[in-house]
Design an enzyme around this catalytic site. Structure first.
Site, PDB file in Angstrom:
ATOM      1  N   ASP A  13       0.808  -1.231   0.000  1.00 57.96           N
ATOM      2  CA  ASP A  13       0.000   0.000   0.000  1.00 57.96           C
ATOM      3  C   ASP A  13       0.836   1.274   0.000  1.00 57.96           C
ATOM      4  O   ASP A  13       0.433   2.302   0.545  1.00 57.96           O
ATOM      5  CB  ASP A  13      -0.963   0.014   1.215  1.00 57.96           C
ATOM      6  N   GLU A  14       1.977   1.233  -0.649  1.00 63.73           N
ATOM      7  CA  GLU A  14       2.883   2.391  -0.676  1.00 63.73           C
ATOM      8  C   GLU A  14       2.492   3.389  -1.766  1.00 63.73           C
ATOM      9  O   GLU A  14       3.031   4.515  -1.796  1.00 63.73           O
ATOM     10  CB  GLU A  14       4.326   1.926  -0.937  1.00 63.73           C
ATOM     11  N   LYS A  16       1.870   1.893  -5.180  1.00 66.79           N
ATOM     12  CA  LYS A  16       2.381   1.238  -6.398  1.00 66.79           C
ATOM     13  C   LYS A  16       1.455   1.472  -7.587  1.00 66.79           C
ATOM     14  O   LYS A  16       1.915   1.677  -8.702  1.00 66.79           O
ATOM     15  CB  LYS A  16       2.535  -0.276  -6.169  1.00 66.79           C
ATOM     16  N   LYS A  18      -0.570   4.021  -8.124  1.00 68.17           N
ATOM     17  CA  LYS A  18      -0.396   5.395  -8.594  1.00 68.17           C
ATOM     18  C   LYS A  18       0.909   5.539  -9.380  1.00 68.17           C
ATOM     19  O   LYS A  18       0.945   6.144 -10.452  1.00 68.17           O
ATOM     20  CB  LYS A  18      -0.388   6.372  -7.402  1.00 68.17           C
ATOM     21  N   GLY A  40      -4.525  -4.405  -3.756  1.00 66.58           N
ATOM     22  CA  GLY A  40      -5.532  -3.368  -3.990  1.00 66.58           C
ATOM     23  C   GLY A  40      -4.789  -2.113  -4.382  1.00 66.58           C
ATOM     24  O   GLY A  40      -4.132  -1.494  -3.553  1.00 66.58           O
ATOM     25  N   HIS A  41      -4.790  -1.805  -5.664  1.00 65.43           N
ATOM     26  CA  HIS A  41      -4.002  -0.677  -6.175  1.00 65.43           C
ATOM     27  C   HIS A  41      -4.939   0.443  -6.621  1.00 65.43           C
ATOM     28  O   HIS A  41      -5.812   0.229  -7.453  1.00 65.43           O
ATOM     29  CB  HIS A  41      -3.117  -1.133  -7.346  1.00 65.43           C
ATOM     30  N   THR A  42      -4.717   1.617  -6.066  1.00 66.59           N
ATOM     31  CA  THR A  42      -5.587   2.752  -6.373  1.00 66.59           C
ATOM     32  C   THR A  42      -4.913   3.666  -7.383  1.00 66.59           C
ATOM     33  O   THR A  42      -3.737   3.997  -7.238  1.00 66.59           O
ATOM     34  CB  THR A  42      -5.863   3.579  -5.100  1.00 66.59           C
ATOM     35  N   GLN A 225       1.937  -6.186  -3.094  1.00 69.13           N
ATOM     36  CA  GLN A 225       2.405  -6.271  -1.694  1.00 69.13           C
ATOM     37  C   GLN A 225       3.709  -5.467  -1.532  1.00 69.13           C
ATOM     38  O   GLN A 225       3.900  -4.507  -2.248  1.00 69.13           O
ATOM     39  CB  GLN A 225       2.585  -7.741  -1.258  1.00 69.13           C
ATOM     40  N   VAL A 300      -7.736  -1.308   0.663  1.00 66.31           N
ATOM     41  CA  VAL A 300      -8.520  -1.271  -0.578  1.00 66.31           C
ATOM     42  C   VAL A 300      -9.216  -2.607  -0.815  1.00 66.31           C
ATOM     43  O   VAL A 300     -10.307  -2.671  -1.370  1.00 66.31           O
ATOM     44  CB  VAL A 300      -7.581  -0.965  -1.779  1.00 66.31           C
ATOM     45  N   GLY A 303     -10.867  -3.391   3.433  1.00 70.40           N
ATOM     46  CA  GLY A 303     -11.458  -2.290   4.206  1.00 70.40           C
ATOM     47  C   GLY A 303     -10.906  -2.168   5.625  1.00 70.40           C
ATOM     48  O   GLY A 303     -11.350  -1.315   6.397  1.00 70.40           O
ATOM     49  N   ARG A 304      -9.938  -3.039   5.983  1.00 66.74           N
ATOM     50  CA  ARG A 304      -9.418  -2.996   7.353  1.00 66.74           C
ATOM     51  C   ARG A 304      -8.601  -1.726   7.610  1.00 66.74           C
ATOM     52  O   ARG A 304      -7.944  -1.207   6.704  1.00 66.74           O
ATOM     53  CB  ARG A 304      -8.498  -4.200   7.607  1.00 66.74           C
ATOM     54  N   ARG A 306      -5.527   0.340   8.537  1.00 67.77           N
ATOM     55  CA  ARG A 306      -4.097   0.015   8.477  1.00 67.77           C
ATOM     56  C   ARG A 306      -3.403   0.512   9.741  1.00 67.77           C
ATOM     57  O   ARG A 306      -3.724   1.595  10.231  1.00 67.77           O
ATOM     58  CB  ARG A 306      -3.466   0.688   7.257  1.00 67.77           C
ATOM     59  N   ASP A 334       2.566  14.656   1.757  1.00 67.58           N
ATOM     60  CA  ASP A 334       1.486  15.592   2.117  1.00 67.58           C
ATOM     61  C   ASP A 334       0.721  15.117   3.354  1.00 67.58           C
ATOM     62  O   ASP A 334       0.171  15.928   4.098  1.00 67.58           O
ATOM     63  CB  ASP A 334       0.512  15.747   0.941  1.00 67.58           C
TER      64      ASP A 334
HETATM   65  P1  GDP Z   1      -0.762   0.272  -3.529  1.00 71.24           P
HETATM   66  O1  GDP Z   1      -1.362  -0.982  -3.037  1.00 71.24           O
HETATM   67  O2  GDP Z   1       0.699   0.342  -3.291  1.00 71.24           O
HETATM   68  O3  GDP Z   1      -1.110   0.560  -4.955  1.00 71.24           O
HETATM   69  O4  GDP Z   1      -1.390   1.454  -2.660  1.00 71.24           O
HETATM   70  P2  GDP Z   1      -2.950   1.615  -2.250  1.00 71.24           P
HETATM   71  O5  GDP Z   1      -3.709   2.058  -3.426  1.00 71.24           O
HETATM   72  O6  GDP Z   1      -3.409   0.405  -1.509  1.00 71.24           O
HETATM   73  O7  GDP Z   1      -2.824   2.751  -1.154  1.00 71.24           O
HETATM   74  C1  GDP Z   1      -2.217   3.976  -1.423  1.00 71.24           C
HETATM   75  C2  GDP Z   1      -3.252   5.077  -1.192  1.00 71.24           C
HETATM   76  O8  GDP Z   1      -2.597   6.318  -1.145  1.00 71.24           O
HETATM   77  C3  GDP Z   1      -4.263   5.196  -2.320  1.00 71.24           C
HETATM   78  O9  GDP Z   1      -5.477   5.630  -1.805  1.00 71.24           O
HETATM   79  C4  GDP Z   1      -3.642   6.287  -3.227  1.00 71.24           C
HETATM   80  O10 GDP Z   1      -4.617   6.982  -3.979  1.00 71.24           O
HETATM   81  C5  GDP Z   1      -3.036   7.174  -2.192  1.00 71.24           C
HETATM   82  N1  GDP Z   1      -1.840   7.917  -2.594  1.00 71.24           N
HETATM   83  C6  GDP Z   1      -0.799   7.533  -3.394  1.00 71.24           C
HETATM   84  N2  GDP Z   1       0.168   8.472  -3.400  1.00 71.24           N
HETATM   85  C7  GDP Z   1      -0.273   9.467  -2.592  1.00 71.24           C
HETATM   86  C8  GDP Z   1       0.288  10.707  -2.162  1.00 71.24           C
HETATM   87  O11 GDP Z   1       1.397  11.091  -2.514  1.00 71.24           O
HETATM   88  N3  GDP Z   1      -0.471  11.459  -1.293  1.00 71.24           N
HETATM   89  C9  GDP Z   1      -1.698  11.070  -0.854  1.00 71.24           C
HETATM   90  N4  GDP Z   1      -2.346  11.856  -0.023  1.00 71.24           N
HETATM   91  N5  GDP Z   1      -2.245   9.900  -1.245  1.00 71.24           N
HETATM   92  C10 GDP Z   1      -1.539   9.113  -2.077  1.00 71.24           C
HETATM   93  P1  IMO Z   2      -0.948  -4.237  -2.192  1.00 70.98           P
HETATM   94  O1  IMO Z   2      -0.484  -4.793  -3.517  1.00 70.98           O
HETATM   95  C1  IMO Z   2      -0.958  -4.719   2.128  1.00 70.98           C
HETATM   96  C2  IMO Z   2      -1.097  -8.812   3.673  1.00 70.98           C
HETATM   97  C3  IMO Z   2      -2.345  -9.276   4.412  1.00 70.98           C
HETATM   98  C4  IMO Z   2      -1.724 -10.236   5.396  1.00 70.98           C
HETATM   99  C5  IMO Z   2      -0.613 -10.874   4.591  1.00 70.98           C
HETATM  100  C6  IMO Z   2      -0.975 -12.237   3.985  1.00 70.98           C
HETATM  101  O2  IMO Z   2      -2.223  -3.502  -2.254  1.00 70.98           O
HETATM  102  O3  IMO Z   2       0.144  -3.493  -1.510  1.00 70.98           O
HETATM  103  P2  IMO Z   2      -2.499 -12.948   1.907  1.00 70.98           P
HETATM  104  O4  IMO Z   2      -3.955 -12.748   1.635  1.00 70.98           O
HETATM  105  O5  IMO Z   2      -1.596 -12.379   0.867  1.00 70.98           O
HETATM  106  O6  IMO Z   2      -2.140 -14.363   2.221  1.00 70.98           O
HETATM  107  O7  IMO Z   2      -2.221 -12.125   3.270  1.00 70.98           O
HETATM  108  O8  IMO Z   2      -0.301  -9.973   3.555  1.00 70.98           O
HETATM  109  N1  IMO Z   2      -1.331  -8.279   2.309  1.00 70.98           N
HETATM  110  C7  IMO Z   2      -1.241  -6.986   1.996  1.00 70.98           C
HETATM  111  N2  IMO Z   2      -1.019  -5.904   2.773  1.00 70.98           N
HETATM  112  N3  IMO Z   2      -1.091  -4.578   0.798  1.00 70.98           N
HETATM  113  C8  IMO Z   2      -1.292  -5.650   0.008  1.00 70.98           C
HETATM  114  O9  IMO Z   2      -1.298  -5.556  -1.332  1.00 70.98           O
HETATM  115  C9  IMO Z   2      -1.417  -6.919   0.602  1.00 70.98           C
HETATM  116  N4  IMO Z   2      -1.644  -8.172   0.131  1.00 70.98           N
HETATM  117  C10 IMO Z   2      -1.571  -8.990   1.187  1.00 70.98           C
HETATM  118  O10 IMO Z   2      -2.986  -8.202   5.041  1.00 70.98           O
HETATM  119  O11 IMO Z   2      -1.123  -9.529   6.450  1.00 70.98           O
HETATM  120 MG    MG Z   3      -2.900  -1.625  -1.774  1.00 65.73          MG
END
Ligand code: GDP
Ligand code: IMO
Ligand code: MG
Length: 428
Positions: A13-14, A16, A18, A40-42, A225, A300, A303-304, A306, A334
């Site tokens: 959820d860093e 990726k 975006k 879950g990639h946003t 991940q 994403v 819904g848990r 973080r 930000d």
């Molecule tokens: P991913 O799994 O690595 O693709 O990341 P997620 O989509 O699960 O979570 C990242 C969240 O941060 C998403 O809601 C993005 O829209 C949001 N996001 C990404 N970059 C930024 C940023 O620089 N600032 C803010 N405020 N939100 C960001």
């Molecule tokens: P993105 O790509 C954050 C976590 C789960 C759990 C562990 C094992 O959006 O960054 P799994 O269902 O893979 O066997 O769960 O890994 N996990 C993630 N945490 N972002 C993810 O994906 C994740 N995919 C799995 O919460 O701790």
């Molecule tokens: Mg994610």
């Protein structure tokens, strides 16, 4: 030749999704190489937000080829659900734009059931999985009883493999885990219908990606991940079941490591984690709650909420080393705006010494005490910066220190969720 990896440098959820979308602008092919719909990639484009789980984030462009590699575990139900969702919001998805490896393993209904029942059976020692069947599917892959996409396209082979799997799994599900037996006829009918819909998307994706790189097309590998969820180098057993590191690309796509030119680690300006497991810089206090609210830190996929904490450079140094990162992209600076003081962990105090690596043993990790450096904060104007010069001085100091300690340049800074809130500050 240019083939870039975009991978998560922390616990997922860093940002990726975006970053992949941003970098895909000048790539021609976007490839997923591990994980499945646990991701879950946003991606936000103008005022629209898209949530992707299994399909590469390049799909939002009409002209990019998107590849689901052999290392990905594919749930056909989730795959078509996502295609339908995308078509519903006006994103075209066709076999010209999206291909799936014939060697990818299929997530079956019993994998989802096993994932949930095993988590229940673990009780207080549960991992906190996403429940999507990821672990049980990879288990079957390594057990050598998995069912691959190519098997699904051969009715008799699929039928035979399904029958054998259910004969093994149903007694375990019912007698050991106390669940209900799954029905052969129902799964067969459901999956044979998937087979016909999937057939046009299926290719030998190793050949597709190899040919693209050879033809000098820019290829982007989108990680799912993050480094610390890696099956080998993560906080085992609180990890996912695939190689989330750069090493996962070669196996998960079927190309040699020498074809990969760059690896960009995406790091949030702080740290989050979903699910259970150690987290040395976690903030179980008002500060953690503040970051969660300001950063909208809710999963994403599930819904848990973080878990949130300060940036941990021991983690980033580990990712730099294990993944051979060529640069870092820092997101969400930000979110930290408005804080007077910001802390960064620069090492761990362990048995009277300062260490800067991540111990393998969770018992040793539990003894590690983060050593912090403190920084002056910045204000919300950071979200309007469009070039490095426009960043507040304190934010620049923060970024500089990350570069110094990780000995890695920062190539991209992100100051908001949208495509236009992104700045390229150095080579990838
Ligand atoms: P991913 O799994 O690595 O693709 O990341 P997620 O989509 O699960 O979570 C990242 C969240 O941060 C998403 O809601 C993005 O829209 C949001 N996001 C990404 N970059 C930024 C940023 O620089 N600032 C803010 N405020 N939100 C960001
Ligand atoms: P993105 O790509 C954050 C976590 C789960 C759990 C562990 C094992 O959006 O960054 P799994 O269902 O893979 O066997 O769960 O890994 N996990 C993630 N945490 N972002 C993810 O994906 C994740 N995919 C799995 O919460 O701790
Ligand atoms: Mg994610």
């Amino acid at each position: 030749m240019s083939a870039f990896i975009v991978l998560g440098a922390q616990w997922g959820d860093e940002g990726k999704g975006k970053m992949t979308d941003y970098l895909a602008e000048d790539a021609e092919v976007v490839v997923r190489y591990q994980g499945g719909n646990n991701a879950g990639h946003t991606v936000e484009v103008e005022d629209k937000q898209y949530k992707l789980h299994l399909i590469p984030s390049g799909v939002l462009y009409d002209t990019k080829l998107n590849v689901i590699g052999n290392g990905v575990v594919v749930d056909p139900k989730a795959f078509f659900h996502e295609i339908d969702y995308l078509q519903g919001v006006g994103v075209k998805v066709t076999p010209e734009k999206l291909v799936v490896s014939d060697r990818a393993h299929l997530i079956m209904p019993y994998h989802r059931v096993l994932d949930k029942l095993k988590e229940q059976a673990r009780g207080k020692n549960d991992i906190g999985t996403t429940g999507k069947g990821i672990g049980p599917c990879y288990t079957d892959k390594f057990e050598r009883c998995g069912i691959r996409v190519c098997d699904l396209l051969h009715k008799e082979v699929f039928e035979e493999k399904l029958r054998t799997n259910l004969e093994m799994k149903n007694p375990y599900i019912t007698k050991v885990l106390g669940g209900e037996a799954l029905k052969f006829d129902e799964i067969l009918a459901e999956y044979l219908a998937f087979a016909e819909r999937l057939r046009p998307y299926v290719q030998d994706t190793s050949v597709v990606v190899y040919d693209a790189i050879k033809a000098n097309k820019k290829v982007l590998f989108e990680g799912a991940q993050g480094m610390l969820l890696d099956i080998d180098y993560g906080t085992y057993p609180y990890v996912t079941s695939s190689n989330t590191t750069a090493g996962g690309v070669s196996n998960g796509v079927g190309i040699g490591p020498t074809m990969i030119t760059n690896a960009v680690g995406i790091a949030k300006a702080y740290t989050t984690r979903v699910g259970k497991g150690p987290f040395p810089t976690e903030l179980n206090d008002e500060m953690g709650d503040w970051i969660r609210e300001k950063g909208h830190e809710f999963g994403v996929t599930t819904g848990r909420a973080r878990r949130c904490g300060w940036l941990d450079l021991v983690i980033l140094k580990t990712t730099v080393r294990v993944c051979g990162l060529t640069s870092l992209a820092v997101t969400k600076i930000d979110t930290l705006a408005g804080l007077e003081k910001i802390k960064v962990c620069v090492g761990y105090k362990f048995n009277g010494k300062i260490i800067d690596y991540f111990p393998a043993s969770l018992e040793d990790l539990a003894k590690c005490e983060p050593v912090y450096e403190e920084f002056e904060g910045w204000d919300d104007s950071v979200a309007n910066a469009r070039s490095y010069d426009q960043l507040p001085e304190n934010a620049k100091k923060y970024l500089k220190r990350i570069e110094e300690i990780t000995e890695t340049r920062i190539s991209i800074v992100s100051v908001g969720p949208r495509r236009d809130q992104t700045m390229r500050v150095a080579e990838l």
